[in-house]
Motif scaffolding. Structure first.
Motif, PDB file in Angstrom:
ATOM      1  N   TRP A   1      -8.240  -6.237  -6.293  1.00 37.98           N
ATOM      2  CA  TRP A   1      -8.417  -6.323  -7.741  1.00 37.98           C
ATOM      3  C   TRP A   1      -7.233  -7.049  -8.355  1.00 37.98           C
ATOM      4  N   GLY A   2      -7.431  -7.581  -9.555  1.00 34.74           N
ATOM      5  CA  GLY A   2      -6.440  -8.452 -10.170  1.00 34.74           C
ATOM      6  C   GLY A   2      -5.124  -7.762 -10.471  1.00 34.74           C
ATOM      7  N   ILE A   3      -4.037  -8.395 -10.053  1.00 31.36           N
ATOM      8  CA  ILE A   3      -2.697  -7.914 -10.370  1.00 31.36           C
ATOM      9  C   ILE A   3      -2.239  -8.564 -11.673  1.00 31.36           C
ATOM     10  N   PRO A   4      -1.185  -8.032 -12.324  1.00 26.36           N
ATOM     11  CA  PRO A   4      -0.811  -8.546 -13.647  1.00 26.36           C
ATOM     12  C   PRO A   4      -0.612 -10.055 -13.716  1.00 26.36           C
TER      13      PRO A   4
ATOM     14  N   HIS B   1      -3.763  -0.740  -8.888  1.00 29.60           N
ATOM     15  CA  HIS B   1      -2.682   0.235  -8.698  1.00 29.60           C
ATOM     16  C   HIS B   1      -3.117   1.402  -7.822  1.00 29.60           C
ATOM     17  N   LEU B   2      -4.418   1.624  -7.696  1.00 27.16           N
ATOM     18  CA  LEU B   2      -4.890   2.660  -6.776  1.00 27.16           C
ATOM     19  C   LEU B   2      -4.456   2.336  -5.349  1.00 27.16           C
ATOM     20  N   HIS B   3      -4.408   1.052  -5.016  1.00 20.62           N
ATOM     21  CA  HIS B   3      -3.908   0.619  -3.703  1.00 20.62           C
ATOM     22  C   HIS B   3      -2.415   0.915  -3.590  1.00 20.62           C
TER      23      HIS B   3
ATOM     24  N   PHE C   1       0.824  -1.209   0.000  1.00 21.99           N
ATOM     25  CA  PHE C   1       0.000   0.000   0.000  1.00 21.99           C
ATOM     26  C   PHE C   1       0.858   1.258   0.000  1.00 21.99           C
ATOM     27  N   GLY C   2       0.478   2.211  -0.864  1.00 27.02           N
ATOM     28  CA  GLY C   2       1.067   3.541  -0.842  1.00 27.02           C
ATOM     29  C   GLY C   2       2.551   3.593  -1.113  1.00 27.02           C
ATOM     30  N   ILE C   3       3.043   2.778  -2.046  1.00 30.63           N
ATOM     31  CA  ILE C   3       4.491   2.744  -2.290  1.00 30.63           C
ATOM     32  C   ILE C   3       4.919   3.679  -3.415  1.00 30.63           C
ATOM     33  N   VAL C   4       3.947   4.252  -4.148  1.00 25.51           N
ATOM     34  CA  VAL C   4       4.285   5.187  -5.227  1.00 25.51           C
ATOM     35  C   VAL C   4       3.357   6.391  -5.150  1.00 25.51           C
ATOM     36  N   GLU C   5       3.779   7.463  -5.785  1.00 32.84           N
ATOM     37  CA  GLU C   5       2.945   8.653  -5.852  1.00 32.84           C
ATOM     38  C   GLU C   5       1.835   8.454  -6.888  1.00 32.84           C
TER      39      GLU C   5
ATOM     40  N   MET D   1      -4.380   5.715  -3.279  1.00 35.65           N
ATOM     41  CA  MET D   1      -5.649   6.373  -3.596  1.00 35.65           C
ATOM     42  C   MET D   1      -6.857   5.493  -3.279  1.00 35.65           C
ATOM     43  N   ALA D   2      -6.617   4.253  -2.940  1.00 37.68           N
ATOM     44  CA  ALA D   2      -7.654   3.322  -2.504  1.00 37.68           C
ATOM     45  C   ALA D   2      -6.949   2.264  -1.669  1.00 37.68           C
ATOM     46  N   ARG D   3      -7.725   1.387  -1.040  1.00 41.14           N
ATOM     47  CA  ARG D   3      -7.054   0.387  -0.206  1.00 41.14           C
ATOM     48  C   ARG D   3      -7.859  -0.908  -0.143  1.00 41.14           C
ATOM     49  N   ASP D   4      -7.135  -2.033  -0.301  1.00 44.02           N
ATOM     50  CA  ASP D   4      -7.762  -3.342  -0.162  1.00 44.02           C
ATOM     51  C   ASP D   4      -8.267  -3.521   1.266  1.00 44.02           C
ATOM     52  N   PHE D   5      -9.245  -4.397   1.438  1.00 44.60           N
ATOM     53  CA  PHE D   5      -9.781  -4.635   2.781  1.00 44.60           C
ATOM     54  C   PHE D   5     -10.405  -6.021   2.848  1.00 44.60           C
ATOM     55  N   ASP D   6     -10.668  -6.461   4.062  1.00 42.50           N
ATOM     56  CA  ASP D   6     -11.275  -7.772   4.293  1.00 42.50           C
ATOM     57  C   ASP D   6     -12.785  -7.633   4.449  1.00 42.50           C
ATOM     58  N   VAL D   7     -13.489  -8.589   3.875  1.00 43.02           N
ATOM     59  CA  VAL D   7     -14.936  -8.689   4.036  1.00 43.02           C
ATOM     60  C   VAL D   7     -15.222 -10.010   4.747  1.00 43.02           C
ATOM     61  N   SER D   8     -16.047  -9.969   5.772  1.00 40.83           N
ATOM     62  CA  SER D   8     -16.361 -11.199   6.500  1.00 40.83           C
ATOM     63  C   SER D   8     -17.715 -11.059   7.174  1.00 40.83           C
ATOM     64  N   GLY D   9     -18.216 -12.177   7.656  1.00 44.92           N
ATOM     65  CA  GLY D   9     -19.487 -12.146   8.368  1.00 44.92           C
ATOM     66  C   GLY D   9     -19.840 -13.504   8.919  1.00 44.92           C
ATOM     67  N   SER D  10     -20.713 -13.509   9.909  1.00 47.19           N
ATOM     68  CA  SER D  10     -21.159 -14.747  10.544  1.00 47.19           C
ATOM     69  C   SER D  10     -22.666 -14.669  10.753  1.00 47.19           C
ATOM     70  N   SER D  11     -23.365 -15.718  10.372  1.00 47.43           N
ATOM     71  CA  SER D  11     -24.823 -15.723  10.483  1.00 47.43           C
ATOM     72  C   SER D  11     -25.261 -16.021  11.912  1.00 47.43           C
ATOM     73  N   ASP D  12     -26.542 -15.838  12.167  1.00 51.42           N
ATOM     74  CA  ASP D  12     -27.118 -16.292  13.429  1.00 51.42           C
ATOM     75  C   ASP D  12     -27.130 -17.818  13.454  1.00 51.42           C
ATOM     76  N   GLU D  13     -27.372 -18.358  14.632  1.00 49.31           N
ATOM     77  CA  GLU D  13     -27.436 -19.813  14.778  1.00 49.31           C
ATOM     78  C   GLU D  13     -28.630 -20.361  13.998  1.00 49.31           C
ATOM     79  N   MET D  14     -28.390 -21.455  13.294  1.00 51.86           N
ATOM     80  CA  MET D  14     -29.446 -22.114  12.527  1.00 51.86           C
ATOM     81  C   MET D  14     -29.523 -23.578  12.932  1.00 51.86           C
ATOM     82  N   ARG D  15     -30.628 -24.206  12.566  1.00 52.67           N
ATOM     83  CA  ARG D  15     -30.832 -25.600  12.963  1.00 52.67           C
ATOM     84  C   ARG D  15     -31.255 -26.420  11.744  1.00 52.67           C
ATOM     85  N   ALA D  16     -30.698 -27.617  11.669  1.00 57.23           N
ATOM     86  CA  ALA D  16     -31.072 -28.553  10.610  1.00 57.23           C
ATOM     87  C   ALA D  16     -31.133 -29.947  11.214  1.00 57.23           C
ATOM     88  N   HIS D  17     -31.659 -30.890  10.444  1.00 62.86           N
ATOM     89  CA  HIS D  17     -31.772 -32.265  10.923  1.00 62.86           C
ATOM     90  C   HIS D  17     -31.066 -33.215   9.971  1.00 62.86           C
ATOM     91  N   SER D  18     -30.530 -34.273  10.530  1.00 67.15           N
ATOM     92  CA  SER D  18     -29.829 -35.274   9.718  1.00 67.15           C
ATOM     93  C   SER D  18     -30.824 -36.031   8.846  1.00 67.15           C
TER      94      SER D  18
END
Length: 376
Positions: free
Chosen positions: A324-327, A353-355, A191-195, A359-376
């Protein structure tokens, strides 16, 4: 479009040899990198050259070293790309890729010859037959030959269409695999290695227009929000809701259900955590899936929970690195296929290259759902 004759005479072994030659380039780059580090970078840092000029010299040489690493990564990627494209396998002996196309052409040629027919460069199947039109079954002969020729020609057309698609993929990928002067630094994802450059500012404005289009014209707040967050450049993680994603993305819901059937239900009692698996929205599933396609495209998910008897209590976790995809990944362009912001063609490495320019920055996206129930 490749011709049928070109496929028959395709030099797959030559492409394999060409790919192998890049191993020599890789070795020489590694030697150059080691020599530059030992003879220049290391002494420069150890001599403790002080002041602004010392820091400038160190930064410059560090950048050169990063560029050598980036070039080496792209060389290794090119070698693997060519090797796999040749026959669908690392090394030799695969029967997919270009080798698979050639094999299909050879099989079609043999089938045509066995039938006394000829396949032209353009994929037409030519034939002639001598028969007695006054014979009791004479009228059937041309129809039978025509059916055989039509069936062969259908297979040839499918082969040529597949070859054209592969040829187009090769052309686009090879154009971007080494990047450009403007986006080469994106390779190391630092990140931010060039002008920032004028090109960076142009791409930033274009991507900002895409976000505006998503939000106002398409009504896609999630896709717009993620693009805007990237452009804001904070790099802060973003949380998403897997339950909402499963409601919006039928393909994701199906993958979760399949994981329950194919993995979790076959386990014994006790806590479980499945392996991370990849999934992606299918734009054919409607507007909500299309938004997630432009928001995240592929992402990973896993199921975490506990199984007791025929009862399964679990939640779903998702994760994605928003970048985003690098070369070296040869992800060529993002295109909306039409006029206006949604139709602009943006090369992924230019967006990445914006990263690099801050001028922009990569980031992590994550999430966890509520508890759910299923049966075998």
């Amino acid at each position: 479009m490749p011709s049928f004759t070109a496929l028959l005479h395709l030099d797959v072994a030559g492409l394999e040899t060409f790919a192998d030659e890049w191993a020599t380039v890789h070795r020489k780059l590694k030697e150059a990198r080691t020599g530059f580090h030992d003879d220049v970078v290391k002494p420069l840092h150890e001599d403790h050259w002080r002041g602004k000029s010392g820091r400038t010299a160190q930064d410059y040489c560090d950048r050169v070293q990063l560029d050598i690493d980036a070039l080496d990564k792209e060389v290794k990627s090119l070698r693997k790309f060519l090797d796999t494209e040749a026959d669908g396998a690392t090394g030799r002996g695969g029967v997919k890729g270009l080798a698979g196309l050639k094999l299909r052409a050879e099989n079609l040629q043999r089938d045509a010859t066995d039938e006394g027919m000829r396949i032209t460069d353009s994929g037409k199947v030519e034939w002639s037959v001598m028969y007695d039109p006054d014979g009791p079954e004479g009228y059937k002969v041309p129809d039978e030959r025509r059916k055989t020729a039509n069936a062969l020609e259908k297979r040839v057309r499918k082969l040529l269409d597949d070859a054209a698609e592969d040829d187009d993929w090769l052309e686009k990928s090879l154009k971007v695999i080494f990047g450009t002067v403007g986006n080469f630094e994106a390779e190391n994802r630092k990140f931010g290695i060039v002008e920032p450059t004028a090109k960076d500012r142009q791409v930033h404005n274009q991507l900002n227009n895409v976000a505006y289009y998503f939000a106002t014209m398409k009504g896609w707040p999630t896709a717009a929000g993620l693009v805007k967050h990237y452009l804001e450049g904070t790099g802060k993680p973003v949380e998403v809701e897997p339950q909402q994603m499963m409601d919006d993305i039928p393909a994701f819901r199906k993958d979760v259900d399949d994981t329950l059937d194919d993995d979790v239900r076959k386990r014994g009692d006790g806590p479980f955590t499945t392996e991370w698996s990849s999934t992606a929205p299918d734009p054919e599933d409607g507007d909500r899936s299309t938004e997630w396609f432009y928001a995240l495209n592929h992402f990973q998910y896993r199921l975490v929970g506990e199984k007791e008897g025929d009862e399964i209590n679990y939640h779903v976790e998702v994760q994605k690195r928003y970048d985003w995809g690098i070369p070296s990944e040869h992800r060529a362009t993002v295109s909306g296929g039409g006029p206006g912001p949604f139709g602009m063609d943006l090369e992924q490495a230019d967006i990445a290259h914006l990263h690099s320019s801050g001028m922009a920055r990569d980031f992590d996206v994550s999430g966890s759902s509520d508890e759910m129930r299923a049966h075998s």
